[in-house]
Design a protein around this motif. Structure first.
Motif, mmCIF file in Angstrom:
data_model
loop_
_atom_site.group_PDB
_atom_site.id
_atom_site.type_symbol
_atom_site.label_atom_id
_atom_site.label_comp_id
_atom_site.label_asym_id
_atom_site.label_seq_id
_atom_site.Cartn_x
_atom_site.Cartn_y
_atom_site.Cartn_z
ATOM 1 N N PHE A 41 -7.953 -6.157 4.975
ATOM 2 C CA PHE A 41 -8.317 -5.160 3.734
ATOM 3 C C PHE A 41 -7.640 -5.464 2.728
ATOM 4 O O PHE A 41 -7.916 -5.188 1.365
ATOM 5 N N THR A 42 -6.463 -6.081 2.782
ATOM 6 C CA THR A 42 -5.782 -6.588 1.641
ATOM 7 C C THR A 42 -6.171 -7.850 0.996
ATOM 8 O O THR A 42 -5.366 -8.313 -0.232
ATOM 9 N N SER A 43 -6.699 -8.741 1.670
ATOM 10 C CA SER A 43 -6.892 -10.048 1.243
ATOM 11 C C SER A 43 -7.745 -10.104 -0.109
ATOM 12 O O SER A 43 -7.394 -11.198 -0.922
ATOM 13 N N ASN A 44 -8.512 -9.232 -0.492
ATOM 14 C CA ASN A 44 -9.432 -9.356 -1.728
ATOM 15 C C ASN A 44 -8.844 -8.391 -2.901
ATOM 16 O O ASN A 44 -9.319 -8.126 -3.757
ATOM 17 N N PHE A 45 -7.803 -7.651 -2.386
ATOM 18 C CA PHE A 45 -7.195 -6.657 -3.633
ATOM 19 C C PHE A 45 -5.963 -6.845 -3.900
ATOM 20 O O PHE A 45 -5.179 -7.816 -3.494
ATOM 21 N N ASN A 46 -5.567 -6.270 -4.840
ATOM 22 C CA ASN A 46 -4.303 -6.409 -5.338
ATOM 23 C C ASN A 46 -3.309 -5.959 -4.710
ATOM 24 O O ASN A 46 -2.867 -4.988 -3.965
ATOM 25 N N THR A 47 -2.381 -7.075 -4.052
ATOM 26 C CA THR A 47 -1.496 -6.600 -3.164
ATOM 27 C C THR A 47 0.207 -6.469 -3.852
ATOM 28 O O THR A 47 0.976 -6.354 -3.151
ATOM 29 N N GLY A 48 -0.036 -6.825 -5.233
ATOM 30 C CA GLY A 48 1.287 -6.545 -5.693
ATOM 31 C C GLY A 48 2.005 -4.982 -6.020
ATOM 32 O O GLY A 48 3.051 -4.830 -6.236
ATOM 33 N N LEU A 49 0.779 -4.152 -5.842
ATOM 34 C CA LEU A 49 1.389 -2.798 -5.860
ATOM 35 C C LEU A 49 1.823 -2.197 -4.810
ATOM 36 O O LEU A 49 1.146 -2.414 -3.697
ATOM 37 N N SER A 50 3.022 -1.588 -4.754
ATOM 38 C CA SER A 50 3.580 -0.967 -3.398
ATOM 39 C C SER A 50 4.238 0.150 -3.655
ATOM 40 O O SER A 50 4.673 0.271 -4.899
ATOM 41 N N LEU A 51 4.598 0.800 -2.643
ATOM 42 C CA LEU A 51 5.661 2.035 -3.108
ATOM 43 C C LEU A 51 6.996 1.293 -3.283
ATOM 44 O O LEU A 51 7.379 0.406 -2.751
ATOM 45 N N PRO A 52 7.915 2.198 -4.191
ATOM 46 C CA PRO A 52 9.172 1.541 -4.279
ATOM 47 C C PRO A 52 10.205 1.815 -3.425
ATOM 48 O O PRO A 52 10.003 2.625 -2.592
ATOM 49 N N LYS A 53 11.168 0.950 -3.216
ATOM 50 C CA LYS A 53 11.966 0.886 -2.222
ATOM 51 C C LYS A 53 13.040 2.224 -2.446
ATOM 52 O O LYS A 53 13.382 2.448 -3.764
ATOM 53 N N VAL A 54 13.643 2.823 -1.700
ATOM 54 C CA VAL A 54 14.390 4.041 -1.781
ATOM 55 C C VAL A 54 15.612 3.987 -0.945
ATOM 56 O O VAL A 54 15.488 3.488 0.246
ATOM 57 N N ASN A 55 16.737 4.251 -1.661
ATOM 58 C CA ASN A 55 18.111 4.320 -0.795
ATOM 59 C C ASN A 55 18.308 5.637 -0.847
ATOM 60 O O ASN A 55 18.415 6.435 -1.992
#
Length: 158
Positions: A41-55
């Motif tokens: 599902f991600t092969s043809n989509f924008n993979t640069g957008l993700s949830l931010p990392k949290v500490n």
């Protein structure tokens, strides 16, 4: 999987076991449904957008949430508290347009995220503060007085 057929030296294409390299329906369907679907599902989509990392850190007096979100401004964030649920979200839209004599070029981008955290009842929700500096959103969640860790002490035996 190879789709090549071995051709005997006599040039004949007939083979008793001619479908050796061709998958049967069962194995073909198994391959489709057993593969890693996220890569499909991600092969043809924008993979640069993700949830931010949290500490999340806990001290004797508070919880501290650190969220890595570079490239945004303080005004891009929305923090809400509803029924002990803290929601952190942002939405950013960008549009660029370049007009020349014989063409117009438009580009646009959109990015958003929303993270929610259920706060413990020990958080004093009236004193929550937040700041954004150097790409890090810091949220300070102070504990209620009765929930703060008391220092160790010795008890005298009578």
């Amino acid at each position: 999987m190879s789709n090549l057929v071995n051709v005997p030296k006599n040039g004949s294409l007939s083979n008793v076991n001619s479908n050796v390299n061709f998958p049967n329906n069962s194995s073909w369907l198994d391959d489709i449904f057993n593969r890693d679907l996220s890569s499909v599902f991600t092969s043809n989509f924008n993979t640069g957008l993700s949830l931010p990392k949290v500490n999340i850190k806990e001290t004797a007096d508070a919880y501290i949430v650190e969220m890595a979100v570079p490239g945004l401004k303080k005004s891009d964030f929305k923090l809400d508290l509803d029924n002990q649920v803290l929601s952190i979200s942002t939405e950013k839209k960008e549009t660029h347009e370049q007009k020349e004599d014989n063409y117009t070029r438009k580009e646009f981008g959109y990015a958003s995220f929303k993270r929610t955290f259920t706060l413990p009842e020990t958080v004093d929700d009236e004193k929550i503060t937040a700041n954004y500096q150097d790409g890090i959103l810091n949220i300070f969640l102070p504990k209620k007085e009765e929930a703060k860790q008391k220092p160790a002490r010795s008890i005298k035996i009578s």
